[in-house]
Design an enzyme around this catalytic site. Structure first.
Site, PDB file in Angstrom:
ATOM      1  N   HIS A 144      -1.020 -50.802   7.755  1.00 57.40           N
ATOM      2  CA  HIS A 144      -0.533 -51.171   9.088  1.00 57.40           C
ATOM      3  C   HIS A 144      -0.137 -52.649   9.124  1.00 57.40           C
ATOM      4  O   HIS A 144       0.933 -53.004   9.624  1.00 57.40           O
ATOM      5  CB  HIS A 144      -1.633 -50.888  10.119  1.00 57.40           C
ATOM      6  CG  HIS A 144      -1.295 -51.306  11.505  1.00 57.40           C
ATOM      7  ND1 HIS A 144      -0.879 -50.407  12.473  1.00 57.40           N
ATOM      8  CD2 HIS A 144      -1.315 -52.528  12.111  1.00 57.40           C
ATOM      9  CE1 HIS A 144      -0.661 -51.068  13.609  1.00 57.40           C
ATOM     10  NE2 HIS A 144      -0.921 -52.348  13.414  1.00 57.40           N
ATOM     11  N   GLU A 145      -0.983 -53.501   8.571  1.00 57.43           N
ATOM     12  CA  GLU A 145      -0.707 -54.937   8.584  1.00 57.43           C
ATOM     13  C   GLU A 145       0.487 -55.294   7.703  1.00 57.43           C
ATOM     14  O   GLU A 145       1.322 -56.122   8.069  1.00 57.43           O
ATOM     15  CB  GLU A 145      -1.954 -55.705   8.142  1.00 57.43           C
ATOM     16  CG  GLU A 145      -3.083 -55.667   9.147  1.00 57.43           C
ATOM     17  CD  GLU A 145      -2.665 -56.244  10.487  1.00 57.43           C
ATOM     18  OE1 GLU A 145      -2.228 -57.408  10.540  1.00 57.43           O
ATOM     19  OE2 GLU A 145      -2.745 -55.508  11.490  1.00 57.43           O
ATOM     20  N   HIS A 148       3.725 -54.652   9.520  1.00 63.40           N
ATOM     21  CA  HIS A 148       4.145 -55.723  10.421  1.00 63.40           C
ATOM     22  C   HIS A 148       4.942 -56.782   9.664  1.00 63.40           C
ATOM     23  O   HIS A 148       5.950 -57.303  10.169  1.00 63.40           O
ATOM     24  CB  HIS A 148       2.921 -56.390  11.068  1.00 63.40           C
ATOM     25  CG  HIS A 148       2.373 -55.663  12.257  1.00 63.40           C
ATOM     26  ND1 HIS A 148       3.134 -55.341  13.353  1.00 63.40           N
ATOM     27  CD2 HIS A 148       1.115 -55.217  12.525  1.00 63.40           C
ATOM     28  CE1 HIS A 148       2.380 -54.723  14.254  1.00 63.40           C
ATOM     29  NE2 HIS A 148       1.151 -54.630  13.771  1.00 63.40           N
ATOM     30  N   GLU A 201       3.794 -51.869  17.440  1.00 59.11           N
ATOM     31  CA  GLU A 201       2.558 -51.247  16.980  1.00 59.11           C
ATOM     32  C   GLU A 201       2.806 -49.842  16.447  1.00 59.11           C
ATOM     33  O   GLU A 201       2.249 -49.443  15.416  1.00 59.11           O
ATOM     34  CB  GLU A 201       1.537 -51.192  18.131  1.00 59.11           C
ATOM     35  CG  GLU A 201       0.879 -52.512  18.417  1.00 59.11           C
ATOM     36  CD  GLU A 201       0.119 -53.029  17.209  1.00 59.11           C
ATOM     37  OE1 GLU A 201      -0.855 -52.389  16.796  1.00 59.11           O
ATOM     38  OE2 GLU A 201       0.511 -54.068  16.663  1.00 59.11           O
TER      39      GLU A 201
END
Length: 272
Positions: A144-145, A148, A201
Site C-alpha cells: 500500500h505504501e 503511494h 487511498e
C-alpha cells in the site's frame, strides 16, 4: 477589472496551463487508470530529492537515539519482504526499478509505516509487534505504501497546494475581493484537487494488493490487516490511521478486487 466569473475561468485556465495530465503508473490487473494533474515546475526528481533529505534527517535522529534497527531480526525480516515487493514494481512503473530504494526499521511503539517519494521506506516496530503482523500482513501495509510512491500522490498533493496558493496570490495581485477569491479557489478545487485523498487511498489499496500478490503474499491478508487496524483504533487510534482512514467501504473494495489478483498469487506460489 475582470468580472468574478470571468476571473475564475481565466485563473483556472492559467493554472491548468502550468499542469501536465499524466498517468504515473500502468493500470495493472486492478485497473487504476485515473489521470493526475502535476505542475510542470514541480518535477518528480525535485520531490524525490526533497523527501530524501527529510528521510535522512529522520534516520539520523533515530540513529542518535539508538533506535535505528540495522541488523536486527525484525529489520532483516522487513527488508526481505520489501525486496520481493520492490522486484514487482516494474509491472506498474518500469522506471521505479532504478529508484534509490531504502528500507529501514525504527524501534518505536508507534503503529506506523511509510514509503515516501523515490522509494524511501520506514517501518516502526510497534506496528508489527503490537498488531502481531504476519509476513503477508506486513506485505499488505508495505505494498500500500509503495503504491503511494509509485502513483506520486505526494507530488500530486503538492501540485494541488500550489494551485490554491497561486489562486490566492494572483487574485490579490488583480485586486479581487474576498468573495471572488473564494469563488476562484473553489474553481481551482474542483478542477485540480478532485478526486480527493479517498481516491488516492483506494488506488494505493488496489495497487498494493496486486504488488503483494505478484510477490507471493496472500492478498487476503489485506482484510485481516484492516481488521487489526480497526481493533487497535478502539482506544488510541494508530498513527497510521490518521493518514490512512479505515472504513467498511475500503474492506468491501478489497474483497471485490481479491479475485482479480488471486491468479497472480497462485501462479507465483506455484513457481516458487
Amino acid at each position: 477589472m475582470p468580472k468574478p466569473h470571468l476571473f475564475t475561468l481565466t485563473l483556472a485556465a492559467s493554472l491548468l496551463l502550468g499542469c501536465q495530465a499524466v498517468n504515473t503508473t500502468s493500470g495493472g490487473a486492478v485497473g487504476v487508470e485515473r489521470k493526475q494533474y502535476m505542475f510542470s515546475m514541480l518535477s518528480t526528481e525535485q520531490v524525490n530529492q526533497m523527501y530524501a533529505q527529510s528521510y535522512q534527517e529522520t534516520l539520523s535522529a533515530a540513529s542518535q537515539k539508538g533506535v535505528l534497527a540495522k541488523n536486527s531480526a525484525l529489520s532483516k525480516r522487513v527488508n526481505g519482504i520489501a525486496q520481493r515487493l520492490i522486484a514487482e514494481v516494474p509491472a506498474f512503473r518500469p522506471d521505479a526499478a532504478q529508484w534509490d530504494w531504502e528500507v529501514n526499521v525504527i524501534e518505536s511503539p508507534e503503529l506506523n509505516a511509510n514509503c515516501g517519494p523515490g522509494g524511501k521506506i520506514i517501518f516502526y516496530s510497534g506496528l508489527i509487534d503490537k498488531l502481531k503482523l504476519t509476513d503477508d500482513e506486513i506485505a499488505a501495509v508495505m505494498g500500500h505504501e509503495i503504491a503511494h510512491a509509485l502513483r506520486e500522490h505526494g507530488r500530486e498533493a503538492m501540485s494541488k497546494a500550489y494551485g490554491v496558493q497561486m489562486a490566492t496570490q494572483l487574485g490579490s495581485a488583480f485586486g479581487v475581493g474576498d468573495g471572488s477569491l473564494q469563488l476562484a479557489n473553489m474553481g481551482v478545487e474542483y478542477l485540480m484537487t478532485l478526486p480527493n485523498s479517498r481516491s488516492n487511498e483506494n488506488e494505493a489499496d488496489l495497487i498494493g494488493l496486486e504488488l503483494a500478490a505478484r510477490a507471493g503474499y496472500n492478498p487476503n491478508a489485506a482484510i485481516s490487516l484492516w481488521e487489526k487496524m480497526g481493533a487497535a483504533a478502539g482506544s488510541a487510534p494508530p498513527e497510521f490511521l490518521s493518514t490512512h482512514p479505515s472504513s467498511s467501504s475500503r474492506t468491501q473494495a478489497l474483497q471485490s478486487t481479491i479475485p482479480k489478483v488471486m491468479p497472480l498469487y497462485e501462479q507465483r506460489r506455484k513457481n516458487r
